[in-house]
Motif scaffolding. Structure first.
Motif, PDB file in Angstrom:
ATOM      1  N   UNK A  26       0.847  -1.189   0.000  1.00 58.37           N
ATOM      2  CA  UNK A  26       0.000   0.000   0.000  1.00 58.37           C
ATOM      3  C   UNK A  26       0.886   1.243   0.000  1.00 58.37           C
ATOM      4  N   UNK A  27       0.255   2.428   0.149  1.00 58.76           N
ATOM      5  CA  UNK A  27       1.023   3.671   0.052  1.00 58.76           C
ATOM      6  C   UNK A  27       1.759   4.010   1.339  1.00 58.76           C
ATOM      7  N   UNK A  28       1.808   3.054   2.283  1.00 62.15           N
ATOM      8  CA  UNK A  28       2.673   3.184   3.456  1.00 62.15           C
ATOM      9  C   UNK A  28       3.806   2.168   3.416  1.00 62.15           C
ATOM     10  N   UNK A  29       3.887   1.426   2.289  1.00 58.31           N
ATOM     11  CA  UNK A  29       4.948   0.429   2.146  1.00 58.31           C
ATOM     12  C   UNK A  29       4.641  -0.885   2.829  1.00 58.31           C
ATOM     13  N   UNK A  30       3.396  -1.095   3.292  1.00 51.06           N
ATOM     14  CA  UNK A  30       3.028  -2.325   3.980  1.00 51.06           C
ATOM     15  C   UNK A  30       2.385  -3.299   2.995  1.00 51.06           C
ATOM     16  N   UNK A  31       2.720  -4.595   3.074  1.00 48.55           N
ATOM     17  CA  UNK A  31       2.146  -5.580   2.153  1.00 48.55           C
ATOM     18  C   UNK A  31       0.622  -5.605   2.242  1.00 48.55           C
ATOM     19  N   UNK A  32      -0.024  -5.697   1.085  1.00 44.61           N
ATOM     20  CA  UNK A  32      -1.482  -5.759   1.040  1.00 44.61           C
ATOM     21  C   UNK A  32      -1.941  -7.211   1.117  1.00 44.61           C
ATOM     22  N   UNK A  33      -2.916  -7.497   1.981  1.00 45.22           N
ATOM     23  CA  UNK A  33      -3.436  -8.871   2.019  1.00 45.22           C
ATOM     24  C   UNK A  33      -4.415  -9.091   0.877  1.00 45.22           C
ATOM     25  N   UNK A  34      -4.462 -10.280   0.276  1.00 48.37           N
ATOM     26  CA  UNK A  34      -3.503 -11.360   0.479  1.00 48.37           C
ATOM     27  C   UNK A  34      -2.176 -11.047  -0.205  1.00 48.37           C
ATOM     28  N   UNK A  35      -1.108 -11.657   0.279  1.00 45.70           N
ATOM     29  CA  UNK A  35       0.208 -11.391  -0.291  1.00 45.70           C
ATOM     30  C   UNK A  35       0.255 -11.835  -1.752  1.00 45.70           C
ATOM     31  N   UNK A  36       0.788 -10.975  -2.610  1.00 40.88           N
ATOM     32  CA  UNK A  36       0.906 -11.296  -4.031  1.00 40.88           C
ATOM     33  C   UNK A  36       2.007 -10.434  -4.625  1.00 40.88           C
ATOM     34  N   UNK A  37       2.562 -10.906  -5.748  1.00 41.40           N
ATOM     35  CA  UNK A  37       3.599 -10.127  -6.414  1.00 41.40           C
ATOM     36  C   UNK A  37       3.060  -9.586  -7.737  1.00 41.40           C
ATOM     37  N   UNK A  38       3.869  -8.725  -8.372  1.00 38.37           N
ATOM     38  CA  UNK A  38       3.418  -8.064  -9.592  1.00 38.37           C
ATOM     39  C   UNK A  38       3.159  -9.052 -10.714  1.00 38.37           C
ATOM     40  N   UNK A  49       5.103   4.196 -15.429  1.00 37.47           N
ATOM     41  CA  UNK A  49       5.635   3.854 -14.103  1.00 37.47           C
ATOM     42  C   UNK A  49       6.323   5.069 -13.505  1.00 37.47           C
ATOM     43  N   UNK A  50       6.358   5.092 -12.186  1.00 38.70           N
ATOM     44  CA  UNK A  50       7.027   6.184 -11.477  1.00 38.70           C
ATOM     45  C   UNK A  50       7.683   5.636 -10.223  1.00 38.70           C
ATOM     46  N   UNK A  51       8.912   6.066  -9.982  1.00 38.77           N
ATOM     47  CA  UNK A  51       9.633   5.723  -8.761  1.00 38.77           C
ATOM     48  C   UNK A  51       9.087   6.604  -7.628  1.00 38.77           C
ATOM     49  N   UNK A  52       8.432   5.970  -6.633  1.00 37.83           N
ATOM     50  CA  UNK A  52       7.803   6.726  -5.533  1.00 37.83           C
ATOM     51  C   UNK A  52       8.453   6.372  -4.192  1.00 37.83           C
ATOM     52  N   UNK A  53       9.727   6.027  -4.217  1.00 40.57           N
ATOM     53  CA  UNK A  53      10.415   5.603  -2.998  1.00 40.57           C
ATOM     54  C   UNK A  53      10.369   6.675  -1.925  1.00 40.57           C
ATOM     55  N   UNK A  54      10.773   7.895  -2.276  1.00 37.54           N
ATOM     56  CA  UNK A  54      10.796   8.961  -1.276  1.00 37.54           C
ATOM     57  C   UNK A  54       9.404   9.279  -0.764  1.00 37.54           C
ATOM     58  N   UNK A  55       8.421   9.249  -1.647  1.00 38.10           N
ATOM     59  CA  UNK A  55       7.054   9.533  -1.227  1.00 38.10           C
ATOM     60  C   UNK A  55       6.560   8.495  -0.229  1.00 38.10           C
ATOM     61  N   UNK A  56       6.780   7.203  -0.503  1.00 41.70           N
ATOM     62  CA  UNK A  56       6.344   6.140   0.399  1.00 41.70           C
ATOM     63  C   UNK A  56       7.038   6.272   1.755  1.00 41.70           C
ATOM     64  N   UNK A  57       8.355   6.495   1.743  1.00 40.60           N
ATOM     65  CA  UNK A  57       9.094   6.605   3.004  1.00 40.60           C
ATOM     66  C   UNK A  57       8.626   7.809   3.808  1.00 40.60           C
ATOM     67  N   UNK A  58       8.345   8.925   3.127  1.00 41.98           N
ATOM     68  CA  UNK A  58       7.869  10.117   3.841  1.00 41.98           C
ATOM     69  C   UNK A  58       6.500   9.872   4.452  1.00 41.98           C
ATOM     70  N   UNK A  59       5.609   9.222   3.705  1.00 44.33           N
ATOM     71  CA  UNK A  59       4.278   8.933   4.228  1.00 44.33           C
ATOM     72  C   UNK A  59       4.358   7.989   5.421  1.00 44.33           C
TER      73      UNK A  59
END
Length: 564
Positions: free
Chosen positions: A226-238, A285-295
């Motif tokens: 999710x937008x806080x960097x926490x895995x969304x249930x159920x666990x799945x990959x891209x 696609x967009x790299x949102x690393x800083x945004x996720x970490x800040x949130x």
């Protein structure tokens, strides 16, 4: 939650100013068309207006008197009758296609001949036209009508193609700008999720670990979060999501690429073969690393603040409860002291030294009981309203109950309540003396206050598998609904409408104190037949020692609010 991050939200979404290149070279192309039209017709000059309606070019030489000719021609170039609404329009200053408007212009500007060719269609775009001018003294344009019509068709086709190229170029520019504003890179994959097309560059001035993927590279199979960097249930990959063949919108994955971990947001639509099978995906696609970490940091700070707020509210509630406890626990012994003091003042024991001495001793004993209650409540306050230390030692319950009856003796006499106590032999158990005394005083005080005038209260202390204290009264009794609510704080079970003083905390305090001594408080009541409270306490010496009661937490857990 909206977090603005300098690197990957603001810097990379800032587009460079777009230079409109769609019209570059239009003027040169129109000049070439105008020159070919002039040469084909044998004209001295040609004036061409493209269908975009923005460019007017002149090929050849016009006299000084004809400088306003182009503007004058534009006023009549698009006029015509309904039959010539579409197709080629030919107007001349001579011959069969003579037009008064064209003839007037020819005379006005001193021209030998003037021919106006127009090509109109049913599209929404303006028409194109070319004016051919002959400055010779004799003769006319050597092109016949068929040639002039061919020139008009050629001009129209060239300008239409030019307009289509312009629209296609403009559309491409628009799509590129939108793609750049919505993501760091645009991409396309095959059915195996390998990149077959990538469009994007490293943003100028960006210091983030970012670069677009390369052709043939496999999309990393990152975990969907999710937008806080926490895995969304159920666990799945891209990859598992893409295999479903459905569109994705702003899906965030945590992936490892180029030696580091990063968060990437993707949106894409599936591409299908003619038979409906999956051909790949196309998206951005967009790299949102800083945004996720800040949130995540903001969220953690909010959680800490919420916990601190709850703790502060609980502490405030506990302090209010402590004040209520102090008032409740001091009222009963104070009433006893005041009552005995009034008896002494009125001379009720005049000449009876033994009685007077007994009353004075009872006042002192009640006062010391108040000191014990204050010590316990202040200890509870010093502990941060978390609990009170209970010291379990061997105590004779018979002595404790007899002491409680002495404290409330005056209150019972005032209401003509008879107190009967059955405790012939000592019953020793491991309890906290001041705590069990407080319990008996509270229960006995309730039995007296809520009893009928002239009633009785019977107390007994017995010993079996457990030590047992029973307090039975002849009050009005309680219903099952009242019994279910009796341990709720500030609940007086209807007595708030009477003139009997109280706060609705006594029974709750008794229950918690008995529980802190590893005992149980039971109640049996029938409407019209009175109420019996039973205190069960363990006899085992294993209970001896110091334990921490848990009074306030349970009270707070029930949603206590301080009375207004």
């Amino acid at each position: 939650m909206c977090i603005k991050v300098t690197e990957d939200e603001t810097l990379r979404s800032k587009n460079r100013p777009r230079v409109d290149s769609a019209r570059a070279g239009v003027g040169g192309a129109l000049e070439a068309i105008a020159e070919r039209s002039r040469a084909a017709a044998g004209a001295a000059a040609a004036i061409l207006s493209a269908r975009e309606g923005e460019a007017v070019v002149v090929s050849g030489a016009l006299p000084d008197s004809a400088q306003g000719l182009a503007c004058a021609i534009a006023g009549i170039a698009l006029r015509g009758d309904a039959s010539n609404a579409c197709g080629v329009v030919l107007r001349k200053s001579w011959g069969a296609q003579v037009c008064p408007d064209v003839l007037a212009l020819q005379r006005r500007f001193g021209l030998r001949d003037l021919s106006l060719l127009g090509r109109r269609d049913d599209s929404a775009l303006p028409s194109t036209w070319v004016a051919l001018v002959n400055l010779g003294h004799e003769g006319a344009l050597h092109a016949d009508c068929a040639q002039l019509r061919a020139i008009a068709e050629s001009v129209h086709e060239a300008c239409t193609l030019r307009a289509q190229v312009h629209e296609a170029t403009l559309l491409t520019q628009r799509l590129e700008d939108v793609a750049h504003a919505s993501g760091d890179w645009s991409w396309e994959t095959d059915e195996h999720f390998r990149y077959t097309w990538v469009h994007g560059t490293v943003p100028c001035g960006s210091q983030a670990v970012f670069r677009p993927p390369t052709i043939g590279e496999l999309i990393p199979s990152g975990l969907v979060v999710n937008w806080l960097g926490e895995p969304e249930p159920p666990l799945r990959d891209l990859h598992a999501v893409l295999r479903q063949g459905e569109a994705i919108v702003r899906m965030v994955t945590r992936e490892y690429a180029y030696g580091s971990s990063r968060y990437v947001s993707r949106s894409a639509v599936p591409l299908l073969h003619a038979d409906g099978s999956l051909r790949g995906f196309r998206g951005s696609a967009r790299d949102v690393t800083q945004s996720i970490e800040a949130k995540a940091q903001v969220w953690q700070r909010s959680e800490v603040l919420c916990v601190a707020k709850e703790q502060a509210e609980a502490s405030s509630q506990a302090k209010s409860m402590l004040v209520s406890k102090v008032g409740h626990e001091l009222r009963t012994p104070l009433n006893a002291i005041v009552g005995l003091a009034q008896l002494i003042q009125t001379g009720g024991a005049l000449g009876e030294a033994a009685t007077l001495e007994r009353w004075v001793a009872q006042i002192a004993k009640t006062g010391w009981h108040m000191v014990d209650v204050l010590d316990m409540l202040m200890e509870l306050g010093r502990a941060g309203a978390v609990g009170v230390s209970i010291t379990n030692k061997s105590v004779d319950l018979v002595e404790v109950v007899r002491e409680a009856t002495h404290i409330l003796e005056r209150e019972a006499q005032a209401r003509s309540i008879t107190i009967a106590f059955d405790g012939p032999a000592p019953v020793v158990t491991a309890v906290d003396r001041r705590a069990i005394c407080q319990v008996v005083v509270n229960l006995l005080s309730n039995a007296i206050k809520y009893n009928r005038e002239g009633g009785w209260v019977r107390l007994s202390v017995t010993q079996g598998e457990q030590a047992r204290i029973e307090i039975q009264d002849t009050g009005p009794g309680l219903t099952e609904a009242q019994v279910a609510r009796m341990y709720q704080p500030f609940e007086r079970l209807g007595a708030e409408a009477s003139n009997v003083a109280g706060h609705g905390l006594g029974l709750l305090i008794c229950k918690e104190l008995v529980a802190s001594m590893h005992g149980k408080l039971q109640v049996h009541s029938r409407v019209g037949h009175g109420t019996t409270f039973t205190v069960l306490l363990p006899l085992s010496g294993a209970c001896e020692g110091t334990t921490k009661g848990d009074l306030i937490p349970e009270i707070v857990a029930q949603g206590i609010r301080s009375p207004e």
